[in-house]
Design a protein around this motif. Sequence first.
Motif, PDB file in Angstrom:
ATOM      1  N   LEU A   1       0.829  -1.216   0.000  1.00 59.24           N
ATOM      2  CA  LEU A   1       0.000   0.000   0.000  1.00 59.24           C
ATOM      3  C   LEU A   1       0.857   1.258   0.000  1.00 59.24           C
ATOM      4  O   LEU A   1       0.547   2.226  -0.699  1.00 59.24           O
ATOM      5  CB  LEU A   1      -0.967  -0.007   1.183  1.00 59.24           C
ATOM      6  N   ARG A   2       1.939   1.263   0.786  1.00 62.05           N
ATOM      7  CA  ARG A   2       2.843   2.425   0.785  1.00 62.05           C
ATOM      8  C   ARG A   2       3.516   2.590  -0.578  1.00 62.05           C
ATOM      9  O   ARG A   2       3.705   3.699  -1.058  1.00 62.05           O
ATOM     10  CB  ARG A   2       3.900   2.284   1.874  1.00 62.05           C
ATOM     11  N   LEU A   3       3.891   1.473  -1.195  1.00 61.18           N
ATOM     12  CA  LEU A   3       4.523   1.517  -2.507  1.00 61.18           C
ATOM     13  C   LEU A   3       3.550   2.083  -3.545  1.00 61.18           C
ATOM     14  O   LEU A   3       3.919   2.945  -4.355  1.00 61.18           O
ATOM     15  CB  LEU A   3       4.991   0.120  -2.904  1.00 61.18           C
ATOM     16  N   ALA A   4       2.311   1.619  -3.516  1.00 60.68           N
ATOM     17  CA  ALA A   4       1.302   2.132  -4.450  1.00 60.68           C
ATOM     18  C   ALA A   4       1.051   3.618  -4.213  1.00 60.68           C
ATOM     19  O   ALA A   4       0.945   4.397  -5.168  1.00 60.68           O
ATOM     20  CB  ALA A   4       0.004   1.331  -4.311  1.00 60.68           C
ATOM     21  N   ALA A   5       0.977   4.035  -2.956  1.00 56.00           N
ATOM     22  CA  ALA A   5       0.764   5.455  -2.637  1.00 56.00           C
ATOM     23  C   ALA A   5       1.929   6.300  -3.137  1.00 56.00           C
ATOM     24  O   ALA A   5       1.730   7.406  -3.657  1.00 56.00           O
ATOM     25  CB  ALA A   5       0.567   5.639  -1.135  1.00 56.00           C
ATOM     26  N   ALA A   6       3.149   5.798  -3.005  1.00 52.28           N
ATOM     27  CA  ALA A   6       4.319   6.538  -3.487  1.00 52.28           C
ATOM     28  C   ALA A   6       4.233   6.771  -4.994  1.00 52.28           C
ATOM     29  O   ALA A   6       4.596   7.841  -5.486  1.00 52.28           O
ATOM     30  CB  ALA A   6       5.599   5.775  -3.142  1.00 52.28           C
ATOM     31  N   HIS A   7       3.745   5.787  -5.728  1.00 54.52           N
ATOM     32  CA  HIS A   7       3.673   5.899  -7.181  1.00 54.52           C
ATOM     33  C   HIS A   7       2.483   6.716  -7.668  1.00 54.52           C
ATOM     34  O   HIS A   7       2.356   6.983  -8.859  1.00 54.52           O
ATOM     35  CB  HIS A   7       3.710   4.510  -7.817  1.00 54.52           C
ATOM     36  N   ALA A   8       1.610   7.141  -6.761  1.00 52.90           N
ATOM     37  CA  ALA A   8       0.524   8.045  -7.125  1.00 52.90           C
ATOM     38  C   ALA A   8       1.020   9.483  -7.261  1.00 52.90           C
ATOM     39  O   ALA A   8       0.356  10.323  -7.858  1.00 52.90           O
ATOM     40  CB  ALA A   8      -0.600   7.970  -6.087  1.00 52.90           C
ATOM     41  N   ASP A   9       2.205   9.765  -6.711  1.00 46.65           N
ATOM     42  CA  ASP A   9       2.834  11.077  -6.828  1.00 46.65           C
ATOM     43  C   ASP A   9       3.078  11.364  -8.315  1.00 46.65           C
ATOM     44  O   ASP A   9       3.619  10.519  -9.027  1.00 46.65           O
ATOM     45  CB  ASP A   9       4.165  11.043  -6.053  1.00 46.65           C
ATOM     46  N   PRO A  10       2.693  12.539  -8.811  1.00 48.34           N
ATOM     47  CA  PRO A  10       2.907  12.854 -10.231  1.00 48.34           C
ATOM     48  C   PRO A  10       4.360  12.688 -10.685  1.00 48.34           C
ATOM     49  O   PRO A  10       4.610  12.370 -11.847  1.00 48.34           O
ATOM     50  CB  PRO A  10       2.464  14.323 -10.346  1.00 48.34           C
TER      51      PRO A  10
ATOM     52  N   ALA B   1      13.767   5.009  10.589  1.00 49.96           N
ATOM     53  CA  ALA B   1      14.133   4.328  11.830  1.00 49.96           C
ATOM     54  C   ALA B   1      12.980   3.511  12.410  1.00 49.96           C
ATOM     55  O   ALA B   1      13.206   2.597  13.203  1.00 49.96           O
ATOM     56  CB  ALA B   1      14.638   5.343  12.853  1.00 49.96           C
ATOM     57  N   ASP B   2      11.745   3.811  12.001  1.00 48.08           N
ATOM     58  CA  ASP B   2      10.574   3.037  12.437  1.00 48.08           C
ATOM     59  C   ASP B   2      10.210   1.944  11.436  1.00 48.08           C
ATOM     60  O   ASP B   2       9.139   1.350  11.527  1.00 48.08           O
ATOM     61  CB  ASP B   2       9.372   3.970  12.651  1.00 48.08           C
ATOM     62  N   ASP B   3      11.083   1.688  10.458  1.00 49.59           N
ATOM     63  CA  ASP B   3      10.930   0.651   9.436  1.00 49.59           C
ATOM     64  C   ASP B   3       9.807   0.944   8.443  1.00 49.59           C
ATOM     65  O   ASP B   3       9.268   0.044   7.828  1.00 49.59           O
ATOM     66  CB  ASP B   3      10.749  -0.738  10.066  1.00 49.59           C
ATOM     67  N   HIS B   4       9.455   2.215   8.249  1.00 53.95           N
ATOM     68  CA  HIS B   4       8.475   2.593   7.234  1.00 53.95           C
ATOM     69  C   HIS B   4       9.215   2.878   5.924  1.00 53.95           C
ATOM     70  O   HIS B   4      10.145   3.699   5.918  1.00 53.95           O
ATOM     71  CB  HIS B   4       7.704   3.844   7.649  1.00 53.95           C
ATOM     72  N   PRO B   5       8.823   2.243   4.828  1.00 53.13           N
ATOM     73  CA  PRO B   5       9.476   2.544   3.546  1.00 53.13           C
ATOM     74  C   PRO B   5       9.234   3.996   3.137  1.00 53.13           C
ATOM     75  O   PRO B   5       8.100   4.467   3.140  1.00 53.13           O
ATOM     76  CB  PRO B   5       8.794   1.593   2.561  1.00 53.13           C
ATOM     77  N   ILE B   6      10.340   4.681   2.821  1.00 53.59           N
ATOM     78  CA  ILE B   6      10.261   6.083   2.409  1.00 53.59           C
ATOM     79  C   ILE B   6      10.958   6.307   1.064  1.00 53.59           C
ATOM     80  O   ILE B   6      11.055   7.431   0.592  1.00 53.59           O
ATOM     81  CB  ILE B   6      10.861   7.021   3.478  1.00 53.59           C
ATOM     82  N   GLY B   7      11.427   5.212   0.478  1.00 53.52           N
ATOM     83  CA  GLY B   7      12.103   5.315  -0.806  1.00 53.52           C
ATOM     84  C   GLY B   7      12.590   3.960  -1.274  1.00 53.52           C
ATOM     85  O   GLY B   7      12.263   2.922  -0.689  1.00 53.52           O
TER      86      GLY B   7
END
Length: 179
Positions: free
Chosen positions: A19-28, A63-69
């Motif tokens: 879900l985070r990966l899909a949300a990242a790719h919604a960025d123009p 640091a909280d293990d959330h993908p940010i890139g």
Amino acid sequence: MGYALGELGLRRWRTGDALRLAAAHADPEMVSQGGIVDRASAVDWIGRVADLDNGHVYAVADADDHPIGCVAVTNIDRHRVGWTWYWTLADVRGHGVARDALRALAGWAHEQAGLYRLELGHQLNNPASCAVAAGAGFLSEGIERQRLAFDGTRYDVERHARLITDPLTPPQRPVRITD
């Protein structure tokens, strides 16, 4: 922003990141990167990059293990050359995340994976990507005219590379790599 950027981790992508990966790719800025449009296509992409025989694709996690890139070296060939690429969430751009992740990946690729040369390219109209490449010690090698095509438009690409013999500045924050 809400991300813990004091330390970064490079780790394999997990299905739970879809879900985070899909949300990242919604960025123009990301729409043309990888064809990820929803959770299903993100899960498919994660499966495809999980065990490449000629590359390594890592989630950049806070640091909280959330993908940010994402940072990767792929298309590794018999000449010990690999193609590197990277992206970050819009919220963390400008905070040195991509630069530090790429520096860590370059060190790992040269020292642990035995790669001699790392290459990358960015569209000329992307000065932020150029700054990441330069900040990670990748030297410009020239322009590839009309190298990429997106939505019927051709774009020039600036090629960068770093050799195992080039000096590598360590990341400015701790970056741990797990396989």
